[in-house]
Scaffold this active site. Structure first.
Site, mmCIF file in Angstrom:
data_model
loop_
_atom_site.group_PDB
_atom_site.id
_atom_site.type_symbol
_atom_site.label_atom_id
_atom_site.label_comp_id
_atom_site.label_asym_id
_atom_site.label_seq_id
_atom_site.Cartn_x
_atom_site.Cartn_y
_atom_site.Cartn_z
ATOM 1 C CE1 TYR A 137 -1.106 -5.301 0.007
ATOM 2 C CE2 TYR A 137 -2.453 -7.014 -0.985
ATOM 3 C CZ TYR A 137 -1.466 -6.627 -0.111
ATOM 4 O OH TYR A 137 -0.830 -7.581 0.649
ATOM 5 C CG HIS A 187 -1.949 -4.999 6.031
ATOM 6 N ND1 HIS A 187 -2.222 -4.334 4.865
ATOM 7 C CD2 HIS A 187 -0.996 -5.901 5.719
ATOM 8 C CE1 HIS A 187 -1.463 -4.812 3.892
ATOM 9 N NE2 HIS A 187 -0.707 -5.773 4.394
#
Length: 279
Positions: free
Chosen positions: A51, A109
């Protein structure tokens, strides 16, 4: 501040029912949004290496009035860092960018199964926990076969699996598996196709019956299913409204009616963990 229920994993670790997603919350504005959310009562903040906002999240945590010991800061290990040495460095770098002595919750992730390196990544998280730089460890987008393999090869079961879950993709089988094994379920994109979802008649009917918004209705549906949702909201108004949904109680018929919106093609994009590759 609303009374936010918590859900507890197999090892006693607990997460609040609603947290703050931070995808695309970057820079000073992102830091301010995180600080505002924590001051409004949020205690779970979700970020990721990919991010590119761990620094802003850390600044927001530091700027807030919330006691540090109450905050659960989450980040995620990217696919390109699965090999052991890269994973170790990535975990340490994330903690440094967050500006924390310890990361509260660190997830893998995506499993990226074609690379077949996710066991190495999990072992690195186990090591980081043993070294005291990460409190709790979990995964994201793992299927039961991935979960079983990492536990079989390391002896350590994740406390969390963060997956795509929303009314168009309710994931009943995966959710049942998590419950059976004491793994907490976190929902990314908990509102799914939000613009379409809030116009669903059944969502509107349930919202009207409780005097709440359609968005709050969907978040209350997550709470009723023991699922942690992490909706993104940059404005304080939306943050407060989302968190208030934690106190709304839907009955079983209402939950079932919303769950019935599930579709065979309900995923937001081609994100099947069996084939999806994250860099």
């Amino acid at each position: 501040m609303p009374a936010v229920p918590t859900f507890t994993a197999h090892n006693g670790f607990a997460l609040p029912a609603i947290g703050l997603g931070t995808y695309a919350l970057n820079g000073d504005e992102g830091a301010a949004a995180v600080a505002g959310a924590l001051n409004a009562g949020y205690r779970l903040v979700d970020s990721a290496f990919n991010y590119e906002n761990e620094g802003s999240v850390g600044l927001g945590v530091a700027a807030s009035d919330a006691p540090r010991e109450e905050i659960i800061v989450t980040t995620k290990l990217p696919g390109r860092h699965h090999p052991s040495a890269k994973a170790r460095t990535s975990i340490e770098e994330s903690r440094s960018r967050l500006g924390l002595d310890i990361t509260d919750l660190h997830l893998i992730h995506w499993p990226n199964p074609s690379q077949d390196e996710y066991v190495q990544a999990w072992a690195a998280l186990v090591d980081a926990q043993e070294r005291g730089i990460v409190r709790q460890i979990g995964v994201s987008n793992f299927l039961p076969e991935h979960l079983e393999r990492i536990e079989r090869e390391t002896g350590v079961r994740p406390v969390v699996n963060q997956i795509e879950l929303h009314p168009y993709f309710p994931q009943e089988e995966q959710l049942a598996y998590h419950r059976e094994h004491g793994i907490l379920t976190e929902a990314w994109s908990p509102l799914g196709r939000a613009r379409e979802l809030v116009d669903e008649p059944v969502v509107g009917e349930v919202a009207a019956a409780h005097g709440i918004t359609p968005v709050q209705t969907v978040l209350a549906w997550h709470v009723a299913r023991d699922t942690v949702s992490i909706p993104k909201a940059s404005s304080l108004e939306h943050q407060v409204s989302n968190l208030a949904a934690a106190e709304i109680v839907l009955d079983a018929a209402e939950v079932a009616a919303i769950t019935a919106l599930g579709r065979a093609d309900g995923r937001l994009f081609d994100a099947d963990p069996r084939t999806h590759e994250e860099s």
